[in-house]
Write an enzyme that holds these catalytic residues in place. Structure first.
Site, PDB file in Angstrom:
ATOM      1  N   ARG A  40      -0.122  14.792   3.539  1.00  0.00           N
ATOM      2  CA  ARG A  40      -0.721  13.876   2.373  1.00  0.00           C
ATOM      3  C   ARG A  40      -1.515  15.225   1.252  1.00  0.00           C
ATOM      4  O   ARG A  40      -1.550  14.625   0.089  1.00  0.00           O
ATOM      5  CB  ARG A  40      -2.118  13.088   2.874  1.00  0.00           C
ATOM      6  CG  ARG A  40      -1.330  11.912   3.404  1.00  0.00           C
ATOM      7  CD  ARG A  40      -2.086  11.054   3.994  1.00  0.00           C
ATOM      8  NE  ARG A  40      -1.426   9.550   4.290  1.00  0.00           N
ATOM      9  CZ  ARG A  40      -1.972   8.794   4.990  1.00  0.00           C
ATOM     10  NH1 ARG A  40      -3.060   8.778   5.751  1.00  0.00           N
ATOM     11  NH2 ARG A  40      -1.326   7.624   5.246  1.00  0.00           N
ATOM     12  N   LYS A 202       7.499  -5.868  15.265  1.00  0.00           N
ATOM     13  CA  LYS A 202       7.511  -7.310  15.069  1.00  0.00           C
ATOM     14  C   LYS A 202       8.096  -8.036  13.955  1.00  0.00           C
ATOM     15  O   LYS A 202       7.989  -7.262  12.746  1.00  0.00           O
ATOM     16  CB  LYS A 202       5.855  -7.490  14.921  1.00  0.00           C
ATOM     17  CG  LYS A 202       5.048  -7.118  16.185  1.00  0.00           C
ATOM     18  CD  LYS A 202       3.671  -7.532  15.826  1.00  0.00           C
ATOM     19  CE  LYS A 202       2.616  -7.328  16.965  1.00  0.00           C
ATOM     20  NZ  LYS A 202       1.365  -7.399  16.590  1.00  0.00           N
ATOM     21  N   GLY A 359       5.211   3.569   7.662  1.00  0.00           N
ATOM     22  CA  GLY A 359       4.646   4.729   8.228  1.00  0.00           C
ATOM     23  C   GLY A 359       5.633   5.443   9.535  1.00  0.00           C
ATOM     24  O   GLY A 359       6.204   6.607   9.251  1.00  0.00           O
ATOM     25  N   GLY A 382       0.882   0.449   4.780  1.00  0.00           N
ATOM     26  CA  GLY A 382       0.777  -0.945   4.357  1.00  0.00           C
ATOM     27  C   GLY A 382       0.896  -0.978   2.879  1.00  0.00           C
ATOM     28  O   GLY A 382       1.440  -2.080   2.322  1.00  0.00           O
TER      29      GLY A 382
HETATM   30  P1  ADP Z   1       7.012   1.210  10.130  1.00  0.00           P
HETATM   31  O1  ADP Z   1       5.758   1.729  10.449  1.00  0.00           O
HETATM   32  O2  ADP Z   1       8.108   1.931   9.819  1.00  0.00           O
HETATM   33  O3  ADP Z   1       6.651  -0.077   9.300  1.00  0.00           O
HETATM   34  P2  ADP Z   1       6.614  -0.461  12.613  1.00  0.00           P
HETATM   35  O4  ADP Z   1       5.263  -0.214  12.544  1.00  0.00           O
HETATM   36  O5  ADP Z   1       7.023  -1.883  12.503  1.00  0.00           O
HETATM   37  O6  ADP Z   1       7.432   0.507  11.881  1.00  0.00           O
HETATM   38  O7  ADP Z   1       7.225  -0.244  13.924  1.00  0.00           O
HETATM   39  C1  ADP Z   1       7.412   1.027  14.776  1.00  0.00           C
HETATM   40  C2  ADP Z   1       7.359   0.931  16.403  1.00  0.00           C
HETATM   41  O8  ADP Z   1       8.248   0.015  16.821  1.00  0.00           O
HETATM   42  C3  ADP Z   1       7.750   2.187  16.803  1.00  0.00           C
HETATM   43  O9  ADP Z   1       6.379   2.685  17.415  1.00  0.00           O
HETATM   44  C4  ADP Z   1       8.872   1.912  17.811  1.00  0.00           C
HETATM   45  O10 ADP Z   1       8.678   2.537  19.131  1.00  0.00           O
HETATM   46  C5  ADP Z   1       8.629   0.597  17.824  1.00  0.00           C
HETATM   47  N1  ADP Z   1       9.877  -0.201  18.507  1.00  0.00           N
HETATM   48  C6  ADP Z   1      11.109   0.092  18.124  1.00  0.00           C
HETATM   49  N2  ADP Z   1      11.985  -0.583  18.704  1.00  0.00           N
HETATM   50  C7  ADP Z   1      11.581  -1.206  19.742  1.00  0.00           C
HETATM   51  C8  ADP Z   1      11.832  -1.689  20.929  1.00  0.00           C
HETATM   52  N3  ADP Z   1      13.279  -2.285  20.899  1.00  0.00           N
HETATM   53  N4  ADP Z   1      10.932  -2.103  21.721  1.00  0.00           N
HETATM   54  C9  ADP Z   1       9.800  -1.757  21.489  1.00  0.00           C
HETATM   55  N5  ADP Z   1       9.328  -1.318  20.396  1.00  0.00           N
HETATM   56  C10 ADP Z   1      10.211  -0.959  19.357  1.00  0.00           C
HETATM   57 MG    MG Z   2       4.107   1.378  11.637  1.00  0.00          MG
END
Ligand code: ADP
Ligand code: MG
Length: 402
Positions: A40, A202, A359, A382
């Site tokens: 950053r 999620k 992230g 976010g």
């Molecule tokens: P980002 O930060 O890119 O928006 P998220 O925070 O929504 O992504 O999700 C990231 C997390 O999702 C990671 O820590 C990863 O381990 C988890 N994840 C991805 N696929 C699965 C899965 N099949 N089961 C459980 N967790 C998962």
């Molecule tokens: Mg995340």
């Protein structure tokens, strides 16, 4: 782009209040605070150097951690000032107070090109409450405002938004400009096919993004844990995989929306499943899924499978614009990283405009060494999601029009 840019300002001799995102990860060892990842700070250098070279006096504002409106030296920015000095090869002044006589006196003795870092603005309750008295006190230290803190732009705080009302010009920094260019500009009328890769933990975190992008995307490629909530809706066995049982209606609604709009909404054809979440696990393939055969009972799906990797890679190869948010498996553990790694590789090889937002997705793409083979990695988690949802970010709204 309608907002004023730092490139539009006349800067020589001006006192520029620059808001950056210096909320870096640190660790304390033997009483010494060490910055474990200075990405950053590095990302702020183009704007910082632009200002210095143009002869501005740069007064930097930032937050660090969550001191909750009170002075707490656990969250002092002093170590960041020292680190920044090393990066720019010049001493960076540090004011232990962010407003009032102490920084005012330091600013008064600054030469053109000097840099002063103010103490953590979150030591004042007025920062997070966007108090106009605090915003005005910050504004009194400068002549113009430049916001480069994209990662904090979804917050209406005194140093990210309120301050702009007290200065004649409020411009975006170079990083902010790039973030808006890729997450907004490039996606206004994207080159087609426009493919959106969505994964992560999620569905519920990404509803707003899915609905907003449904208006623009040609194809969605779904992976990560969120895929299994859709499996449940379609009657495909999910075993012990993560399913948001209270979001089934929403998942159904998304599937209906995609159908109504003629948007291709692809779910994994096959998956890797495991009985154990560990770095030594040996996952196996579920084979092609159907309502008769899905994730095995007692097993959890943790990654997309080989047929899905092939399909998704070919979709990426045909795309002209790709936006990716959310890893396709538990990429933090090597046995479950193959899907995310393979799709990152496909993206690196494509000549599409490729944008990574979020992230963990950015961490994954960089970790696999493809960070500089994609068009853009967003610095805001976010903030990037909110922008993709079509929300107006307070830190952007506060900036002057061109
Ligand atoms: P980002 O930060 O890119 O928006 P998220 O925070 O929504 O992504 O999700 C990231 C997390 O999702 C990671 O820590 C990863 O381990 C988890 N994840 C991805 N696929 C699965 C899965 N099949 N089961 C459980 N967790 C998962
Ligand atoms: Mg995340």
């Amino acid at each position: 782009m309608s907002k004023l840019s730092v490139r539009d300002l006349s800067l020589a001799g001006k006192r520029v209040l620059l808001r950056v995102d210096f909320n870096v990860p640190t660790e304390v060892k033997d009483g010494v605070t060490r910055i474990t990842d200075d990405t950053r700070i590095q990302e702020s250098l183009p704007t910082l150097n632009h200002l210095r070279e143009a002869g501005a006096k740069v007064i930097v504002m930032a937050h660090f951690g969550r001191p909750k409106g009170e002075v707490n030296l656990k969250y002092t920015l002093r170590p960041v000032a020292e680190h920044l000095s090393k990066l720019i090869g010049k001493p960076v002044l540090f004011s232990p107070e962010s407003t009032g006589a102490v920084p005012a006196a330091m600013v008064a003795s600054m030469q053109n090109g000097d840099v002063l870092l103010l103490e953590n603005v979150r030591f004042h309750a007025g920062e997070e409450s966007n108090d106009s008295v605090f915003a005005k006190a910050l504004a009194e230290l400068g002549d113009v405002y430049v916001n480069d803190a994209f990662g904090a732009a979804h917050r209406a705080h005194a140093s990210t938004a309120g301050i702009a009302a007290h200065l004649p010009q409020a411009a975006m920094g170079l990083l902010m400009e790039r973030e808006l260019q890729y997450l907004q500009g490039e996606l206004t009328s994207p080159a087609r096919p426009f493919v959106v890769i969505l994964g992560g933990s999620k569905v519920s975190d990404k509803i707003g993004v899915i609905k907003a992008l449904m208006q623009k995307a040609d194809t969605f490629l779904i992976g990560g844990a969120m895929a299994y909530t859709f499996f449940r809706v379609l009657g495909i066995p999910t075993g012990n995989s993560r399913v948001e049982a209270d979001k089934l209606n929403l998942a159904q609604e998304i599937l209906d929306l995609a159908k109504a709009k003629g948007v291709r909404f692809l779910l994994p054809l096959d998956n890797m499943e495991t009985q154990e979440i560990s770095a030594t696990a040996q996952p196996r393939s579920t084979g092609l899924v159907s309502p008769q055969k899905g994730v095995s009972e007692g097993w959890e799906a943790v990654d997309i499978g080989p047929a899905t990797i092939e399909l998704y890679s070919s979709e990426v190869a045909k795309a002209k614009t790709v936006l990716w948010n959310g890893p396709l498996g538990i990429f933090e553990l090597p046995p479950f990283a193959n899907g995310t790694h393979s799709i990152a590789k496909a993206l690196a090889a494509s000549d599409a405009v490729s944008i990574i937002g979020g992230g963990d997705s950015v961490t994954a793409v960089k970790q696999f060494g493809f960070g500089d083979q994609v068009s853009f990695c967003s610095t805001g988690g976010g903030a990037s999601l909110e922008l993709l949802e079509g929300k107006v970010l307070p830190g952007v709204a506060a900036l002057s029009e061109k």
